[in-house]
Motif scaffolding. Sequence first.
Motif, PDB file in Angstrom:
ATOM      1  N   LEU A   1     -48.205 146.832  92.740  1.00 42.77           N
ATOM      2  CA  LEU A   1     -46.843 146.854  92.940  1.00 42.77           C
ATOM      3  C   LEU A   1     -46.099 145.955  91.920  1.00 42.77           C
ATOM      4  O   LEU A   1     -45.014 146.158  91.593  1.00 42.77           O
ATOM      5  N   ILE A   2     -46.577 144.729  91.771  1.00 39.64           N
ATOM      6  CA  ILE A   2     -45.753 143.740  91.178  1.00 39.64           C
ATOM      7  C   ILE A   2     -45.739 144.294  89.618  1.00 39.64           C
ATOM      8  O   ILE A   2     -44.868 144.157  89.018  1.00 39.64           O
ATOM      9  N   ALA A   3     -46.943 144.634  89.153  1.00 45.66           N
ATOM     10  CA  ALA A   3     -47.226 145.254  87.785  1.00 45.66           C
ATOM     11  C   ALA A   3     -46.088 146.511  87.336  1.00 45.66           C
ATOM     12  O   ALA A   3     -45.351 146.592  86.621  1.00 45.66           O
ATOM     13  N   ALA A   4     -46.104 147.336  88.421  1.00 51.38           N
ATOM     14  CA  ALA A   4     -45.137 148.528  88.361  1.00 51.38           C
ATOM     15  C   ALA A   4     -43.797 148.039  88.504  1.00 51.38           C
ATOM     16  O   ALA A   4     -42.743 148.652  87.657  1.00 51.38           O
ATOM     17  N   GLY A   5     -43.346 147.020  89.330  1.00 47.16           N
ATOM     18  CA  GLY A   5     -41.895 146.635  89.316  1.00 47.16           C
ATOM     19  C   GLY A   5     -41.911 145.853  87.930  1.00 47.16           C
ATOM     20  O   GLY A   5     -40.503 145.969  87.295  1.00 47.16           O
ATOM     21  N   GLY A   6     -42.605 145.114  87.326  1.00 49.35           N
ATOM     22  CA  GLY A   6     -42.389 144.411  85.926  1.00 49.35           C
ATOM     23  C   GLY A   6     -42.079 145.543  84.893  1.00 49.35           C
ATOM     24  O   GLY A   6     -41.321 145.425  83.937  1.00 49.35           O
ATOM     25  N   VAL A   7     -42.959 146.821  84.931  1.00 49.01           N
ATOM     26  CA  VAL A   7     -42.737 147.696  83.890  1.00 49.01           C
ATOM     27  C   VAL A   7     -41.235 148.420  84.080  1.00 49.01           C
ATOM     28  O   VAL A   7     -40.607 148.625  83.134  1.00 49.01           O
TER      29      VAL A   7
ATOM     30  N   THR B   1     -34.154 136.770  80.017  1.00 41.77           N
ATOM     31  CA  THR B   1     -34.583 138.006  80.057  1.00 41.77           C
ATOM     32  C   THR B   1     -35.929 138.088  79.471  1.00 41.77           C
ATOM     33  O   THR B   1     -36.553 139.070  80.140  1.00 41.77           O
ATOM     34  N   ILE B   2     -36.361 137.368  79.012  1.00 42.55           N
ATOM     35  CA  ILE B   2     -37.815 137.412  78.453  1.00 42.55           C
ATOM     36  C   ILE B   2     -38.770 137.014  79.419  1.00 42.55           C
ATOM     37  O   ILE B   2     -39.690 137.864  79.693  1.00 42.55           O
ATOM     38  N   VAL B   3     -38.407 136.098  80.512  1.00 41.25           N
ATOM     39  CA  VAL B   3     -39.065 136.047  81.643  1.00 41.25           C
ATOM     40  C   VAL B   3     -39.117 137.187  82.567  1.00 41.25           C
ATOM     41  O   VAL B   3     -40.159 137.596  83.297  1.00 41.25           O
ATOM     42  N   LEU B   4     -37.961 137.892  82.925  1.00 45.60           N
ATOM     43  CA  LEU B   4     -38.028 138.841  83.629  1.00 45.60           C
ATOM     44  C   LEU B   4     -38.499 140.095  83.062  1.00 45.60           C
ATOM     45  O   LEU B   4     -39.126 140.814  83.926  1.00 45.60           O
ATOM     46  N   ARG B   5     -38.592 140.159  81.914  1.00 42.92           N
ATOM     47  CA  ARG B   5     -39.140 141.519  80.916  1.00 42.92           C
ATOM     48  C   ARG B   5     -40.710 141.486  81.135  1.00 42.92           C
ATOM     49  O   ARG B   5     -41.463 142.192  81.481  1.00 42.92           O
ATOM     50  N   TYR B   6     -41.183 140.142  80.871  1.00 43.91           N
ATOM     51  CA  TYR B   6     -42.771 139.930  80.686  1.00 43.91           C
ATOM     52  C   TYR B   6     -43.290 139.083  81.785  1.00 43.91           C
ATOM     53  O   TYR B   6     -44.628 139.152  81.961  1.00 43.91           O
ATOM     54  N   GLY B   7     -42.623 138.299  82.438  1.00 43.00           N
ATOM     55  CA  GLY B   7     -43.142 137.414  83.435  1.00 43.00           C
ATOM     56  C   GLY B   7     -43.709 138.074  84.649  1.00 43.00           C
ATOM     57  O   GLY B   7     -44.808 137.778  85.127  1.00 43.00           O
ATOM     58  N   ILE B   8     -42.935 139.004  85.169  1.00 36.18           N
ATOM     59  CA  ILE B   8     -43.544 139.650  86.196  1.00 36.18           C
ATOM     60  C   ILE B   8     -44.396 140.660  85.988  1.00 36.18           C
ATOM     61  O   ILE B   8     -45.308 140.782  86.840  1.00 36.18           O
ATOM     62  N   LEU B   9     -44.639 141.436  84.843  1.00 35.80           N
ATOM     63  CA  LEU B   9     -45.616 142.140  84.436  1.00 35.80           C
ATOM     64  C   LEU B   9     -46.887 141.342  84.398  1.00 35.80           C
ATOM     65  O   LEU B   9     -48.030 141.688  84.768  1.00 35.80           O
TER      66      LEU B   9
END
Length: 151
Positions: free
Chosen positions: A138-144, A3-11
């Motif tokens: 795009l990646i940052a928006a997906g991360g948010v 969950t931490i990786v998905l929440r902050y890693g992609i951003l």
Amino acid sequence: MLTIVLRYGILAVGLLFLWFASLSARFGEPPPLSLFSPRETLTVETSEVVTSPVGNGTTRTDPVLTVEWPRGSGDRVTVKGLLALTQRGDVDRAREMVAAYPPGSDIRLRIVGAQPMANRQDLFGTLHAVFMGLMGCLIAAGGVVLNRALK
């Protein structure tokens, strides 16, 4: 942990892409960001082909143009970025460049960081910076979006 990786890693990856895009836009001769720099027409003072040793007995041939910069100062400055990295060292290309701008002729240059540079665009560098910027957004928006969805 996932969950931490998905929440902050992609951003973080998206922000890293944006940082790489900003670096890519600022480096090179001339840098892609200089597309918006002011132009000025200057007079060529000297125009010559210079051969310099590279190493291991090989030489490199480059065109060297100098212009008076700033205007009226009497100082001669070498114009940077005349040839792309892939064209540097080519004897025929250097001779063509020198023949195209004999002393006394006018040349249109970009003023980048208070220094004259060739008025040409590195299409690969420009497209690389734009692609990295768009992918970063795009990646940052997906991360948010993913960060908000996993709260």
